[in-house]
Design an enzyme around this catalytic site. Structure first.
Site, PDB file in Angstrom:
ATOM      1  N   GLY A  15      28.124  32.322  40.902  1.00 42.81           N
ATOM      2  CA  GLY A  15      29.221  33.183  40.443  1.00 42.81           C
ATOM      3  C   GLY A  15      30.344  33.368  41.441  1.00 42.81           C
ATOM      4  N   HIS A  68      30.351  42.435  47.586  1.00 47.64           N
ATOM      5  CA  HIS A  68      30.735  43.343  46.499  1.00 47.64           C
ATOM      6  C   HIS A  68      29.982  44.667  46.651  1.00 47.64           C
ATOM      7  CE1 HIS A  68      32.556  40.243  43.711  1.00 47.64           C
ATOM      8  NE2 HIS A  68      31.838  39.448  44.489  1.00 47.64           N
ATOM      9  N   HIS A 104      32.735  37.547  51.069  1.00 48.30           N
ATOM     10  CA  HIS A 104      32.994  38.939  50.668  1.00 48.30           C
ATOM     11  C   HIS A 104      31.731  39.534  50.068  1.00 48.30           C
ATOM     12  CE1 HIS A 104      34.047  36.288  47.308  1.00 48.30           C
ATOM     13  NE2 HIS A 104      33.656  37.261  46.506  1.00 48.30           N
ATOM     14  N   CYS A 137      42.304  35.566  52.906  1.00 50.97           N
ATOM     15  CA  CYS A 137      42.945  35.493  54.228  1.00 50.97           C
ATOM     16  C   CYS A 137      44.314  36.169  54.160  1.00 50.97           C
ATOM     17  CB  CYS A 137      43.108  34.045  54.682  1.00 50.97           C
ATOM     18  SG  CYS A 137      41.637  33.313  55.390  1.00 50.97           S
TER      19      CYS A 137
HETATM   20  P1  5GP Z   1      33.411  36.188  43.560  1.00 46.15           P
HETATM   21  O1  5GP Z   1      33.217  35.853  42.108  1.00 46.15           O
HETATM   22  O2  5GP Z   1      34.113  35.093  44.303  1.00 46.15           O
HETATM   23  O3  5GP Z   1      32.162  36.661  44.237  1.00 46.15           O
HETATM   24  O4  5GP Z   1      34.333  37.475  43.582  1.00 46.15           O
HETATM   25  C1  5GP Z   1      35.706  37.424  43.688  1.00 46.15           C
HETATM   26  C2  5GP Z   1      36.217  38.790  43.291  1.00 46.15           C
HETATM   27  O5  5GP Z   1      37.528  38.920  43.766  1.00 46.15           O
HETATM   28  C3  5GP Z   1      36.273  38.992  41.770  1.00 46.15           C
HETATM   29  O6  5GP Z   1      35.509  40.146  41.423  1.00 46.15           O
HETATM   30  C4  5GP Z   1      37.758  39.162  41.485  1.00 46.15           C
HETATM   31  O7  5GP Z   1      38.012  40.107  40.469  1.00 46.15           O
HETATM   32  C5  5GP Z   1      38.315  39.596  42.834  1.00 46.15           C
HETATM   33  N1  5GP Z   1      39.681  39.176  43.099  1.00 46.15           N
HETATM   34  C6  5GP Z   1      40.196  37.928  42.916  1.00 46.15           C
HETATM   35  N2  5GP Z   1      41.481  37.882  43.319  1.00 46.15           N
HETATM   36  C7  5GP Z   1      41.787  39.133  43.765  1.00 46.15           C
HETATM   37  C8  5GP Z   1      42.976  39.702  44.309  1.00 46.15           C
HETATM   38  O8  5GP Z   1      44.021  39.067  44.454  1.00 46.15           O
HETATM   39  N3  5GP Z   1      42.918  41.014  44.654  1.00 46.15           N
HETATM   40  C9  5GP Z   1      41.789  41.760  44.513  1.00 46.15           C
HETATM   41  N4  5GP Z   1      41.858  43.037  44.884  1.00 46.15           N
HETATM   42  N5  5GP Z   1      40.640  41.248  44.000  1.00 46.15           N
HETATM   43  C10 5GP Z   1      40.646  39.951  43.641  1.00 46.15           C
HETATM   44 ZN    ZN Z   2      40.105  32.877  53.745  1.00 48.51          ZN
END
Ligand code: 5GP
Ligand code: ZN
Length: 106
Positions: free
Chosen positions: A91, A100, A98, A7
């Protein structure tokens, strides 16, 4: 409650370079890439997980995929993976929806 990190990024409270921005979403590089090219398509609306998506969010979900496709083309990716991690066992670490974009392998 402290607003979540995605956010804050989407609201520009944390300066982040966006590859793309629309009224509904932002796309930026993953800070800790899991692939040679790794971007995140982040909804501006806070939805904690795919588990919380409602019928009213269907157009938004389509928009995230459409933006991912445009971003992948812009990045020159001819093939790539689009991934939603769902829940801790899936994961997911950041509880803000979001998508990927993963690619760039030989
Ligand atoms: P999840 O595991 O929740 O699907 O993916 C979260 C992703 O967000 C991870 O790949 C992590 O490296 C990325 N991430 C976490 N914090 C930040 C941030 O502050 N900035 C950016 N650019 N990526 C982030
Ligand atoms: Zn949020």
């Amino acid at each position: 409650m402290e607003p979540c990190i995605f956010c804050k990024i989407a609201n520009k409270e944390i300066p982040t370079e966006f590859l793309q921005e629309t009224p509904e979403a932002v796309i930026f590089k993953d800070i800790k890439p899991s692939a040679p090219v790794h971007y995140l398509v982040v909804s501006k609306k806070h939805i904690s997980s795919i588990k919380e998506v409602k019928h009213e969010d269907e157009a938004l979900m389509g928009h995230l995929i459409h933006e991912a496709k445009d971003a992948a083309a812009k990045l020159g990716l001819s093939g790539y993976k689009l991934v939603f991690n769902v829940g801790r066992e899936g994961g997911q670490i950041i509880d803000h929806i979001h998508l990927h974009i993963l690619g760039g392998w030989e």
